[in-house]
Design an enzyme around this catalytic site. Structure first.
Site, PDB file in Angstrom:
ATOM      1  N   SER A 160     -30.745  25.029  46.406  1.00  0.00           N
ATOM      2  CA  SER A 160     -31.313  23.991  45.212  1.00  0.00           C
ATOM      3  C   SER A 160     -31.206  22.428  45.822  1.00  0.00           C
ATOM      4  CB  SER A 160     -30.776  24.234  44.271  1.00  0.00           C
ATOM      5  OG  SER A 160     -31.502  23.763  43.024  1.00  0.00           O
ATOM      6  N   TYR A 219     -32.968  20.147  36.615  1.00  0.00           N
ATOM      7  CA  TYR A 219     -32.189  21.244  37.653  1.00  0.00           C
ATOM      8  C   TYR A 219     -31.199  21.804  36.508  1.00  0.00           C
ATOM      9  CZ  TYR A 219     -28.333  21.544  40.446  1.00  0.00           C
ATOM     10  OH  TYR A 219     -27.231  22.092  40.567  1.00  0.00           O
ATOM     11  N   ASP A 250     -33.031  28.741  54.920  1.00  0.00           N
ATOM     12  CA  ASP A 250     -32.967  26.849  54.338  1.00  0.00           C
ATOM     13  C   ASP A 250     -34.557  26.945  54.683  1.00  0.00           C
ATOM     14  OD1 ASP A 250     -32.705  24.371  53.917  1.00  0.00           O
ATOM     15  OD2 ASP A 250     -30.762  24.441  53.430  1.00  0.00           O
ATOM     16  N   THR A 304     -17.988  18.776  43.535  1.00  0.00           N
ATOM     17  CA  THR A 304     -17.638  19.534  45.006  1.00  0.00           C
ATOM     18  C   THR A 304     -17.554  18.413  45.669  1.00  0.00           C
ATOM     19  OG1 THR A 304     -17.470  21.671  44.369  1.00  0.00           O
ATOM     20  CG2 THR A 304     -16.652  21.543  47.202  1.00  0.00           C
ATOM     21  N   ASP A 359     -38.497  29.227  52.502  1.00  0.00           N
ATOM     22  CA  ASP A 359     -38.798  27.969  52.179  1.00  0.00           C
ATOM     23  C   ASP A 359     -38.148  30.373  50.439  1.00  0.00           C
ATOM     24  OD1 ASP A 359     -38.943  27.757  48.473  1.00  0.00           O
ATOM     25  OD2 ASP A 359     -40.899  26.498  49.032  1.00  0.00           O
ATOM     26  N   GLY A 400     -34.804  39.324  43.412  1.00  0.00           N
ATOM     27  CA  GLY A 400     -35.191  40.836  44.104  1.00  0.00           C
ATOM     28  C   GLY A 400     -34.609  41.894  45.356  1.00  0.00           C
ATOM     29  N   LYS A 452     -31.381  26.004  36.252  1.00  0.00           N
ATOM     30  CA  LYS A 452     -29.967  26.771  36.790  1.00  0.00           C
ATOM     31  C   LYS A 452     -29.231  27.863  35.320  1.00  0.00           C
ATOM     32  CE  LYS A 452     -28.396  26.128  40.582  1.00  0.00           C
ATOM     33  NZ  LYS A 452     -28.459  26.493  41.744  1.00  0.00           N
ATOM     34  N   GLY A 466     -27.128  23.588  54.281  1.00  0.00           N
ATOM     35  CA  GLY A 466     -26.893  22.584  53.011  1.00  0.00           C
ATOM     36  C   GLY A 466     -25.440  22.167  53.067  1.00  0.00           C
ATOM     37  N   TYR A 519     -39.279  38.187  53.906  1.00  0.00           N
ATOM     38  CA  TYR A 519     -39.197  39.371  54.406  1.00  0.00           C
ATOM     39  C   TYR A 519     -37.892  38.749  55.435  1.00  0.00           C
ATOM     40  CZ  TYR A 519     -39.750  42.973  57.537  1.00  0.00           C
ATOM     41  OH  TYR A 519     -39.688  44.335  58.239  1.00  0.00           O
TER      42      TYR A 519
END
Ligand code: UDP
Length: 320
Positions: free
Chosen positions: A81, A151, A37, A181, A62, A108, A155, A16, A68
Site C-alpha cells: 500500500s 487510505y 511489489d 514506525t 500489482d 483469495g 484499510k 517497501g 498466480y
C-alpha cells in the site's frame, strides 16, 4: 505447515520500507520468501542485498490483479500500500484499490493455498481519535471523504474483508494495526515527518512543522514492529492488535529532538496543518503485551540515530 523443511511466506509490498524489513526477518528465521511489489512506492534498492539468496524471490506484480503463484504457501503478509499522506494525495485510486481489491486477491490466494493471512492495518482506522490512547475496541472517527479517507477507508474495508474470509471461509487471519514506525529504508521524500525532518536537519534547511506542532505522535522503531508482527502471525489471535510505541510527543518536540541529534542549526518554520491531520495518537499496547508478550525495546534516541545515519549516507552518496 508445509512438507518443506522451511515455511514459505509471501510478502506483498516486499520492496517497501516495512515489507523489506519483514523479508529480512523471515529469511533470518529460515523462511522462503516470495516478495511481490509493483514498485510504485517500493524500491528494488530495499531488497538488492537479497539478490542471489536462494530462499528469496522477487516478482514485480500489482496485487490488485490476479495473483498466480505455483506451489505451496504457508503464510501471506499483505503489506502492499502507499503509506504516507502525500502518497494518498498523489495515488488516491491506487491506495483504495490495493486496500480493497488487493486485500481480496491476497485473501483469495490464502484460501486457495490454505495459508495463514496477515493484514497490515493501521492506526488510521481510528482516524482523528476521540479516545486516547487508542485501544483495539475503539471504532474510530474517520472522515470518509477527506484526503486521508482513501487510505483510512481502504484499510477499514480490508479489516472487514479479512474478518469475512475468517468467519465465512474459515481462513486463518491476523490483523495488526501499525502506529507510526520509522527506520532506515523510509523514502527520503515520502513527506512523512521522520524522513522530512531528518533530511531537512542534515541539509541545514528549515524544519517544516505543520500547524503549531502541538499534534502528537508515538514513534516505533522498525525492528520492534517487525518482531511484534512475527509474534502476532505465529499467535492464535484473530482479533486486531495494536503494535506501536506508546512514547508520545508533540511534533514540535520531535523537531527539536531531530535538530539536536543531527547537530543541526536548522530553524523551525510553520506551514499549514493538512486537512484531517489527527491531533493526537498513542497506542494502547496492553493487548500486545498480554497476547504476544511484546513491547518495544528500542530507545528513541538510538533508533533515530540509526535512521539519521541512513539518510546521511544517502545524502553523501548524492542519492537525494
Ligand atoms: N508533519 C510536519 N511536517 C512535515 C511532515 C509531517 O509537521 O514536514 C506532521 C504532520 O502534520 C503530522 C505528523 O507530523 O501531524 C506526522 O506526520 P506523518 O506524515 O509522518 O504521518 P501521519 O502520522 O500523519 O500519518
Amino acid at each position: 505447515m508445509s512438507e518443506h523443511s522451511s515455511p514459505v511466506s509471501v510478502v506483498t509490498g516486499g520492496a517497501g520500507f516495512l515489507g523489506s524489513h519483514l523479508a529480512d526477518y523471515l529469511l533470518a528465521n529460515g523462511h522462503h520468501v516470495i516478495a511481490l511489489d509493483n514498485l510504485i512506492t517500493g524500491s528494488v534498492a530495499n531488497i538488492e542485498h537479497l539478490a542471489g539468496n536462494k530462499r528469496f524471490k522477487f516478482i514485480e506484480h500489482d496485487v490488485t490483479e490476479y495473483i498466480y503463484l505455483p506451489g505451496h504457501v504457508d503464510y501471506i503478509f499483505h503489506f502492499a500500500s502507499p503509506a504516507s499522506p502525500i502518497d494518498y494525495l498523489e495515488l488516491p485510486i491506487q491506495t483504495l484499490k490495493v486496500g480493497a481489491l488487493g486485500t481480496h486477491k491476497t485473501l483469495g490466494l490464502a484460501r486457495a493455498k490454505e495459508a495463514r493471512f496477515f493484514l497490515a492495518s493501521t492506526s488510521e482506522v481510528y482516524g482523528d481519535p476521540l479516545e486516547h490512547p487508542q485501544k483495539e475496541t475503539y471504532w474510530g472517527n474517520v472522515n470518509p471523504i477527506g484526503p486521508r479517507g482513501v487510505y483510512d477507508e481502504a484499510k477499514r474495508f480490508a479489516e472487514a474483508m479479512t474478518m469475512a474470509y475468517h468467519r465465512f471461509h474459515g481462513v486463518e487471519t491476523r490483523i495488526v494495526r501499525i502506529f507510526n514506525t520509522y527506520g532506515p529504508r523510509m523514502r527520503p521524500n515520502d513527506g512523512r515527518v521522520v524522513p522530512t525532518f531528518s533530511v531537512q536537519a542534515l541539509k541545514g534547511e528549515p524544519i517544516t512543522v505543520f500547524g503549531d506542532g502541538s499534534q502528537t505522535r508515538s514513534f516505533c522503531y522498525v525492528s520492534d514492529l517487525i518482531e511484534g508482527i512475527y509474534r502476532l502471525m505465529m499467535s492464535d489471535c484473530a482479533d486486531p492488535v495494536n503494535i506501536g510505541n506508546p512514547l508520545e510527543m508533540s511534533v514540535l518536540q520531535f523537531a527539536d529532538e531531530i535538530i539536536r541529534l543531527c547537530g543541526s542549526s536548522s530553524e523551525v518554520v510553520h506551514k499549514p496543518l493538512p486537512e484531517d491531520d489527527p491531533k493526537i495518537r498513542q497506542p494502547n499496547i496492553e493487548k500486545a503485551r498480554e497476547v504476544l508478550d511484546w513491547e518495544p525495546q528500542m530507545d528513541l534516541e538510538e533508533g533515530l540515530r540509526k535512521t539519521i545515519e541512513y539518510f546521511r549516507e544517502l545524502i553523501e552518496k548524492k542519492a537525494i
